[in-house]
Design an enzyme around this catalytic site. Structure first.
Site, PDB file in Angstrom:
ATOM      1  N   ALA A  31     112.741  67.499 -59.615  1.00  0.00           N
ATOM      2  CA  ALA A  31     112.964  66.835 -60.903  1.00  0.00           C
ATOM      3  C   ALA A  31     111.741  66.876 -61.807  1.00  0.00           C
ATOM      4  O   ALA A  31     111.837  66.601 -62.996  1.00  0.00           O
ATOM      5  CB  ALA A  31     113.403  65.391 -60.671  1.00  0.00           C
ATOM      6  N   ARG A  36     101.154  71.217 -64.733  1.00  0.00           N
ATOM      7  CA  ARG A  36     100.000  72.096 -64.500  1.00  0.00           C
ATOM      8  C   ARG A  36     100.359  73.584 -64.550  1.00  0.00           C
ATOM      9  O   ARG A  36      99.510  74.442 -64.401  1.00  0.00           O
ATOM     10  CB  ARG A  36      99.356  71.756 -63.143  1.00  0.00           C
ATOM     11  CG  ARG A  36      98.498  70.496 -63.171  1.00  0.00           C
ATOM     12  CD  ARG A  36      98.043  70.102 -61.781  1.00  0.00           C
ATOM     13  NE  ARG A  36      99.121  69.505 -60.993  1.00  0.00           N
ATOM     14  CZ  ARG A  36      99.057  69.252 -59.683  1.00  0.00           C
ATOM     15  NH1 ARG A  36      97.964  69.559 -59.016  1.00  0.00           N
ATOM     16  NH2 ARG A  36     100.074  68.702 -59.047  1.00  0.00           N
ATOM     17  N   GLY A  99     107.992  59.327 -59.813  1.00  0.00           N
ATOM     18  CA  GLY A  99     107.208  59.641 -58.621  1.00  0.00           C
ATOM     19  C   GLY A  99     108.087  60.015 -57.439  1.00  0.00           C
ATOM     20  O   GLY A  99     109.301  59.799 -57.450  1.00  0.00           O
ATOM     21  N   ASN A 196      98.818  66.710 -46.485  1.00  0.00           N
ATOM     22  CA  ASN A 196     100.269  66.547 -46.381  1.00  0.00           C
ATOM     23  C   ASN A 196     100.955  67.730 -47.060  1.00  0.00           C
ATOM     24  O   ASN A 196     100.708  68.015 -48.221  1.00  0.00           O
ATOM     25  CB  ASN A 196     100.633  65.225 -47.089  1.00  0.00           C
ATOM     26  CG  ASN A 196     102.114  65.093 -47.370  1.00  0.00           C
ATOM     27  OD1 ASN A 196     102.937  65.587 -46.592  1.00  0.00           O
ATOM     28  ND2 ASN A 196     102.445  64.410 -48.455  1.00  0.00           N
ATOM     29  N   TYR A 393     122.256 107.795 -77.432  1.00  0.00           N
ATOM     30  CA  TYR A 393     122.734 106.442 -77.156  1.00  0.00           C
ATOM     31  C   TYR A 393     124.212 106.482 -76.830  1.00  0.00           C
ATOM     32  O   TYR A 393     125.020 106.918 -77.656  1.00  0.00           O
ATOM     33  CB  TYR A 393     122.491 105.515 -78.363  1.00  0.00           C
ATOM     34  CG  TYR A 393     123.094 104.155 -78.132  1.00  0.00           C
ATOM     35  CD1 TYR A 393     122.720 103.393 -77.014  1.00  0.00           C
ATOM     36  CD2 TYR A 393     124.052 103.629 -78.989  1.00  0.00           C
ATOM     37  CE1 TYR A 393     123.292 102.155 -76.772  1.00  0.00           C
ATOM     38  CE2 TYR A 393     124.621 102.386 -78.749  1.00  0.00           C
ATOM     39  CZ  TYR A 393     124.237 101.657 -77.639  1.00  0.00           C
ATOM     40  OH  TYR A 393     124.804 100.434 -77.387  1.00  0.00           O
ATOM     41  N   ALA A 450     127.420 120.666 -84.118  1.00  0.00           N
ATOM     42  CA  ALA A 450     126.143 119.951 -84.232  1.00  0.00           C
ATOM     43  C   ALA A 450     126.015 119.304 -85.604  1.00  0.00           C
ATOM     44  O   ALA A 450     126.500 119.836 -86.601  1.00  0.00           O
ATOM     45  CB  ALA A 450     124.993 120.929 -84.001  1.00  0.00           C
ATOM     46  N   ARG A 467     130.257 119.192 -91.019  1.00  0.00           N
ATOM     47  CA  ARG A 467     129.095 119.695 -91.748  1.00  0.00           C
ATOM     48  C   ARG A 467     129.498 120.337 -93.068  1.00  0.00           C
ATOM     49  O   ARG A 467     130.524 121.006 -93.145  1.00  0.00           O
ATOM     50  CB  ARG A 467     128.393 120.762 -90.912  1.00  0.00           C
ATOM     51  CG  ARG A 467     127.568 120.184 -89.824  1.00  0.00           C
ATOM     52  CD  ARG A 467     126.654 121.212 -89.235  1.00  0.00           C
ATOM     53  NE  ARG A 467     127.288 122.481 -88.982  1.00  0.00           N
ATOM     54  CZ  ARG A 467     127.272 123.100 -87.801  1.00  0.00           C
ATOM     55  NH1 ARG A 467     126.698 122.526 -86.760  1.00  0.00           N
ATOM     56  NH2 ARG A 467     127.816 124.266 -87.650  1.00  0.00           N
TER      57      ARG A 467
HETATM   58  C1  UD1 Z   1     102.837  65.903 -53.328  1.00  0.00           C
HETATM   59  C2  UD1 Z   1     102.400  64.821 -52.343  1.00  0.00           C
HETATM   60  C3  UD1 Z   1     101.091  65.249 -51.688  1.00  0.00           C
HETATM   61  C4  UD1 Z   1     101.264  66.596 -51.002  1.00  0.00           C
HETATM   62  C5  UD1 Z   1     101.810  67.640 -51.981  1.00  0.00           C
HETATM   63  C6  UD1 Z   1     102.180  68.881 -51.221  1.00  0.00           C
HETATM   64  C7  UD1 Z   1     103.180  62.740 -53.334  1.00  0.00           C
HETATM   65  C8  UD1 Z   1     102.813  61.479 -54.016  1.00  0.00           C
HETATM   66  N1  UD1 Z   1     102.199  63.575 -53.049  1.00  0.00           N
HETATM   67  O1  UD1 Z   1     101.857  65.959 -54.327  1.00  0.00           O
HETATM   68  O2  UD1 Z   1     100.702  64.279 -50.739  1.00  0.00           O
HETATM   69  O3  UD1 Z   1     100.017  67.011 -50.501  1.00  0.00           O
HETATM   70  O4  UD1 Z   1     102.989  67.152 -52.639  1.00  0.00           O
HETATM   71  O5  UD1 Z   1     102.550  69.913 -52.100  1.00  0.00           O
HETATM   72  O6  UD1 Z   1     104.340  62.942 -53.053  1.00  0.00           O
HETATM   73  N2  UD1 Z   1     109.251  65.233 -58.085  1.00  0.00           N
HETATM   74  C9  UD1 Z   1     110.491  64.712 -58.385  1.00  0.00           C
HETATM   75  N3  UD1 Z   1     110.569  63.507 -58.999  1.00  0.00           N
HETATM   76  C10 UD1 Z   1     109.476  62.779 -59.321  1.00  0.00           C
HETATM   77  C11 UD1 Z   1     108.209  63.312 -58.991  1.00  0.00           C
HETATM   78  C12 UD1 Z   1     108.130  64.538 -58.368  1.00  0.00           C
HETATM   79  O7  UD1 Z   1     111.511  65.329 -58.116  1.00  0.00           O
HETATM   80  O8  UD1 Z   1     109.643  61.674 -59.886  1.00  0.00           O
HETATM   81  C13 UD1 Z   1     109.182  66.536 -57.416  1.00  0.00           C
HETATM   82  C14 UD1 Z   1     108.395  67.588 -58.171  1.00  0.00           C
HETATM   83  O9  UD1 Z   1     109.244  68.315 -59.037  1.00  0.00           O
HETATM   84  C15 UD1 Z   1     107.844  68.460 -57.061  1.00  0.00           C
HETATM   85  C16 UD1 Z   1     107.753  67.519 -55.885  1.00  0.00           C
HETATM   86  O10 UD1 Z   1     108.514  66.376 -56.193  1.00  0.00           O
HETATM   87  O11 UD1 Z   1     108.714  69.522 -56.726  1.00  0.00           O
HETATM   88  C17 UD1 Z   1     106.326  67.092 -55.607  1.00  0.00           C
HETATM   89  O12 UD1 Z   1     105.808  66.486 -56.762  1.00  0.00           O
HETATM   90  P1  UD1 Z   1     104.376  66.864 -57.312  1.00  0.00           P
HETATM   91  O13 UD1 Z   1     104.133  66.098 -58.540  1.00  0.00           O
HETATM   92  O14 UD1 Z   1     104.235  68.330 -57.359  1.00  0.00           O
HETATM   93  O15 UD1 Z   1     103.477  66.257 -56.155  1.00  0.00           O
HETATM   94  P2  UD1 Z   1     102.045  66.737 -55.720  1.00  0.00           P
HETATM   95  O16 UD1 Z   1     101.063  66.182 -56.679  1.00  0.00           O
HETATM   96  O17 UD1 Z   1     102.037  68.180 -55.501  1.00  0.00           O
HETATM   97 CA    CA Z   2     103.364  69.860 -55.842  1.00  0.00          CA
END
Ligand code: UD1
Ligand code: CA
Length: 477
Positions: A31, A36, A99, A196, A393, A450, A467
């Site tokens: 989502a 970045r 999150g 992680n 073409y 032609a 022609r």
């Molecule tokens: C996350 C982990 C981190 C881990 C890393 C591995 C958390 C807080 N941190 O960090 O510990 O080392 O992945 O790659 O989880 N997403 C949603 N909804 C949201 C937020 C995020 O679907 O509300 C999805 C993002 O699209 C993404 C995934 O969750 O595909 C991870 O989110 P991202 O923001 O990339 O987390 P990281 O900072 O990479």
């Molecule tokens: Ca990530």
């Protein structure tokens, strides 16, 4: 109606086979925007070898729990849905991305409300880990369930821990996960190198009640799924980290550089597999071959070249350097010369294509046909042995077997509003620099002089000519 088959008997001590009987579900977190990446495309739709990142993750999960792989979407949801029409019904909407903890909460609420209810075990995978493989996930889930873990996750050891979440340990035991930006040496002790990976297996019954305890009291102001580790430990639940060393297949993609590196790793692996299988790849470091491309042994490709999508290249077919193929089907012994573009097109056995030819969607060459330099085909069929060798073409055209299309022939298929078809019969001969104004039919064996502009049908075996007669006059002045 077919009778439902009884589920296969589960051999004793094989937790995975029990899982396959519906105890396991999976959710992909997709989502987020991926700020970045500096792209307006949702991150999970960015491609590796022309296939969206999310497609790889879905493919890795599907064999583990077919039909129970859900994708959580939010940012650019309509685009993500549209890219995976076959997954309709397996999307969960996260309206606001608060999150990864909120993502899990949203997913569980949706699964609870679904017809089947939530599964007993839930495998959760970040959508930005395109190199994940089924076998890693199967092994991890097997072990997590076998150990009766309430919360299991995969950890990696990296020299550069970057922006990843850091695994905290007290002695040997896992003590929590802290996000890089929230890490504080005075509170968390010296920084280790265990991170992680973002792959989790939850026993839903044990974890559900922990979710309301998550708080956004961190530097991002988000609910972190990773905080569940400490919360679970405080409740006396079983937490297990599956340590997998440096395995690059588990690395998330967060920046353009990481996307590029992951793509390169994938590319090199695919090329290696084709080489092992006996396909002749010259200059292999410069070949980009999509994961679903089929190359028969005996095909002969020279880099740099890009071959993507559902392309198939049969034995004996040669593709010279600097070509780009997407969803192209090439039968045996085709000769594709340099600098050709082929997309959604079929090329029959023993055809010769290029150099510098462009076959656009719907182009079909029957066997032994030739298309030469600066020839473009779109929604057109070139019959067996027919030739269009220079500067032509062919749009919305049907060309019969053994017809000859002279240099500079243009099918004028578009009248400004609509597209019209041109039909050219077998063994017809179109003289150079002719315009065929569609809709128009050139009969079998007919000849077009032609330089003609043909807007009325030319019957079989007749000569069509528009022609003006040549004059020979005294030179003026
Ligand atoms: C996350 C982990 C981190 C881990 C890393 C591995 C958390 C807080 N941190 O960090 O510990 O080392 O992945 O790659 O989880 N997403 C949603 N909804 C949201 C937020 C995020 O679907 O509300 C999805 C993002 O699209 C993404 C995934 O969750 O595909 C991870 O989110 P991202 O923001 O990339 O987390 P990281 O900072 O990479
Ligand atoms: Ca990530």
């Amino acid at each position: 109606m077919a009778e439902a088959k009884p589920p296969p008997a589960s051999p004793k001590g094989d937790p995975m086979s029990a899982l396959c009987q519906g105890r396991l579900g999976a959710v992909i977190f997709a989502a987020g925007q991926g700020t970045r990446m500096y792209s307006s495309t949702p991150k999970v739709l960015l491609t590796l070898l022309e296939k969206p990142m999310l497609g790889y993750v879905q493919d890795a999960l599907d064999p583990l729990c077919p039909g129970r792989v859900y994708t959580l979407i939010g940012f650019g949801a309509a685009k993500v849905r549209a890219a995976f029409p076959e997954r309709e019904g397996c999307f969960i909407m996260q309206e606001r991305q608060l999150g990864t903890g909120h993502a899990l909460l949203t997913a569980l609420n949706a699964l609870d409300a679904s017809d089947d209810g939530a599964p007993e075990y839930l495998l959760v995978v970040n959508g930005d880990t395109p190199l994940l493989e089924t076998e890693i996930l199967r092994d991890f889930t097997d072990k997590a369930v076998g150990r009766e873990s309430d919360l299991a996750f995969i950890s990696l050891s990296l020299r550069e821990t970057g922006a990843f979440g850091l695994v905290l340990r007290r002695g040997e035991e896992v003590a929590g996960i802290v996000e890089a930006r929230d890490f504080d040496e005075t509170r968390h002790g010296p920084k280790g190198n265990e991170i992680n990976a973002g792959v989790y297996c939850f026993r839903v019954g044990a974890i559900r009640s922990l979710l309301p305890l998550l708080s956004a009291g961190n530097k991002s102001g988000e609910l972190y799924i990773t905080d569940l580790v400490e919360i679970a430990l405080n409740r006396g639940l079983k937490v297990w980290a599956d340590k997998r060393g440096e395995d690059a297949r588990l690395l998330g993609v967060n920046t353009p550089a990481e996307l590029s590196r992951s793509e390169e790793r994938l590319r090199a692996g695919i090329v290696e597999r084709h080489l092992e299988a006996g396909v002749l790849l010259r200059n292999p470091g410069m070949l980009r071959i999509g994961p679903e491309v089929v190359l028969e042994r005996g095909a002969d490709l020279t880099g740099p070249c890009e071959i993507y999508g559902a392309s198939r290249i049969a034995a004996g077919t040669r593709i010279a350097s600097h070509c780009r193929l997407l969803n192209a089907v090439l039968e045996r012994d085709v000769d594709v010369r340099s600098f050709c573009h082929v997309e959604d097109a079929r090329i029959g056995a023993r055809c010769v294509v290029g150099p510098y030819a462009r076959l656009r969607p719907g182009a079909v060459m029957e066997e032994d046909a030739h298309v030469g330099n600066f020839v473009e085909m779109k929604k057109s069929r070139l019959g067996a042995g027919a030739k269009a060798n220079h500067l032509t073409y062919l749009g919305d055209a049907e060309v019969g077997a053994k017809a000859n299309i002279g240099a500079g022939t243009i099918t004028c298929n578009y009248d400004g509003k609509n597209k019209h078809r041109t039909r050219i019969g077998e063994e017809a001969f179109i003289g150079s620099n002719s315009s065929l104004v569609a809709p128009v039919n050139i009969g079998a064996g007919a000849l077009v002089g032609a330089g003609s502009v043909i807007s009325r049908d030319v019957p079989e075996n007749k000569l069509g000519l528009t022609r003006a007669q040549q004059l020979t006059l005294p030179k003026p002045g």
